[in-house]
Design a protein around this motif. Structure first.
Motif, PDB file in Angstrom:
ATOM      1  N   GLU A 189      46.088  62.193  23.359  1.00 18.90           N
ATOM      2  CA  GLU A 189      47.206  62.769  22.609  1.00 18.90           C
ATOM      3  C   GLU A 189      46.748  63.248  21.241  1.00 18.90           C
ATOM      4  N   ARG A 190      45.915  62.477  20.592  1.00 15.63           N
ATOM      5  CA  ARG A 190      45.397  62.889  19.283  1.00 15.63           C
ATOM      6  C   ARG A 190      44.570  64.169  19.402  1.00 15.63           C
ATOM      7  N   ARG A 191      43.764  64.247  20.459  1.00  9.54           N
ATOM      8  CA  ARG A 191      42.958  65.460  20.647  1.00  9.54           C
ATOM      9  C   ARG A 191      43.841  66.658  20.947  1.00  9.54           C
ATOM     10  N   LEU A 192      44.855  66.474  21.766  1.00  8.93           N
ATOM     11  CA  LEU A 192      45.790  67.560  22.058  1.00  8.93           C
ATOM     12  C   LEU A 192      46.514  68.024  20.804  1.00  8.93           C
ATOM     13  N   GLY A 193      46.673  67.132  19.836  1.00  8.43           N
ATOM     14  CA  GLY A 193      47.308  67.488  18.571  1.00  8.43           C
ATOM     15  C   GLY A 193      46.385  68.210  17.617  1.00  8.43           C
ATOM     16  N   GLY A 194      45.143  68.450  18.025  1.00 14.08           N
ATOM     17  CA  GLY A 194      44.216  69.219  17.212  1.00 14.08           C
ATOM     18  C   GLY A 194      43.245  68.406  16.394  1.00 14.08           C
ATOM     19  N   GLU A 195      43.270  67.081  16.521  1.00 17.02           N
ATOM     20  CA  GLU A 195      42.343  66.257  15.746  1.00 17.02           C
ATOM     21  C   GLU A 195      40.948  66.356  16.358  1.00 17.02           C
ATOM     22  N   VAL A 250      42.948  73.492  24.192  1.00 15.62           N
ATOM     23  CA  VAL A 250      42.666  73.212  22.779  1.00 15.62           C
ATOM     24  C   VAL A 250      41.179  73.065  22.484  1.00 15.62           C
ATOM     25  N   ARG A 277      41.121  71.084  10.286  1.00  9.88           N
ATOM     26  CA  ARG A 277      41.333  69.688   9.916  1.00  9.88           C
ATOM     27  C   ARG A 277      40.262  69.178   8.952  1.00  9.88           C
ATOM     28  N   ASP A 329      39.487  73.174  15.367  1.00 10.98           N
ATOM     29  CA  ASP A 329      39.160  71.919  14.690  1.00 10.98           C
ATOM     30  C   ASP A 329      38.876  72.084  13.207  1.00 10.98           C
TER      31      ASP A 329
END
Length: 276
Positions: free
Chosen positions: A58-64, A17, A198, A195
């Motif tokens: 987890e937040r980074r893996l979710g694209g945040e 990601v 977002r 990124d």
């Protein structure tokens, strides 16, 4: 698990990601520890991995984006608070500050205007560069202005920075030595990933060619530029000719400044005889 192992594992996990997976892992782990990245790397032998790190990953893996997760982003010589209400400042935009330093040399602009100020990145970096200057940041988003005002207070320059709600320079009077502009310039149908998806749409997209806001801003510049002043305008990698024409049509003299990748990233506009 050791800090070193957590960083190795984190970099591997984030590779699908992120193009900066190792750096992302370092920034997230430092944030979880409540210290800066440099201190974490120096002290990693004595530190342990906090439980909060897993949630950040987890937040980074979710694209945040990392900047939104940790709430800060470094830009030029300053560190800024950022939220999803503002565009994340990028190193490419530092080209505008570099162009201004080249223009003013040993002197300082007295008055600075930042159109579409967002987090306040360009204006606050300029005020940090020139302690004698005063500045005005304008944005159409009240939420963005709140972020910019907070950044000015944290950086100790609130007394020299004013922020106003506005639609570019509509209704604005006066002339400025330095005008900084990073408008939306992405074409509406551009195929974007990662990124940037977002970040606020209003700070990114500008019509079918990405030129809508340049068309509005260009006619405003001749009346806003002080004698001997300059406007530094960020552009997309393929917009040099089209935006240069818009500016030249207003009687402005224009040249380009390149970023570290060699792309024409900033157009420098000055008053020409036809603009007087």
């Amino acid at each position: 698990m050791s800090i070193a192992q957590a960083l190795r594992d984190g970099a591997l996990i984030l590779q699908p990601v992120s193009g900066t997976a190792r750096l992302d892992a370092e920034l997230l782990l430092a944030h979880a520890l409540g210290i800066n990245r440099g201190e974490m790397l120096l002290r990693q032998q004595e530190l342990t991995v906090p439980a909060a790190f897993a949630g950040l990953m987890e937040r980074r893996l979710g694209g945040e984006p990392v900047a939104y997760i940790i709430g800060t982003r470094d830009f030029w010589t300053i560190s800024l608070h950022v939220t999803p209400d503002v565009l994340i400042p990028r190193p490419d935009s530092e080209t505008l500050i570099e162009a201004a330093i080249d223009h003013f040399g040993p002197h300082s602009p007295r008055s600075i205007l930042d159109l579409g100020t967002g987090s306040g990145a360009l204006l606050l970096a300029a005020l940090d560069q020139w302690p004698q200057a005063r500045g005005l940041g304008i944005d159409i988003s009240p939420a963005a202005l709140a972020v910019a005002r907070g950044n000015a207070e944290r950086l100790g320059v609130a007394g020299r920075a004013d922020f106003r709600l506005g639609d570019w320079a509509e209704g604005l009077e006066g002339r400025f030595d330095l005008i900084l502009i990073n408008p939306p310039y992405i074409a509406r149908d551009a195929d974007l990933t990662g990124d940037v998806l977002r970040e606020p749409e209003g700070a990114l997209f500008a019509g079918p060619e990405g030129l809508d806001d340049y068309r509005r801003i260009a006619p405003m510049l001749p009346r806003l530029l002080a004698d001997g002043g300059m406007a530094a305008i960020e552009i997309g990698h393929d917009q040099r000719e089209s935006v240069t024409k818009l500016l030249c049509d207003q009687g402005l003299e224009v040249r380009a400044q390149h970023d570290l990748a060699g792309h024409a990233r900033c157009l420098i506009a000055k008053r020409g005889r036809l603009a007087d």
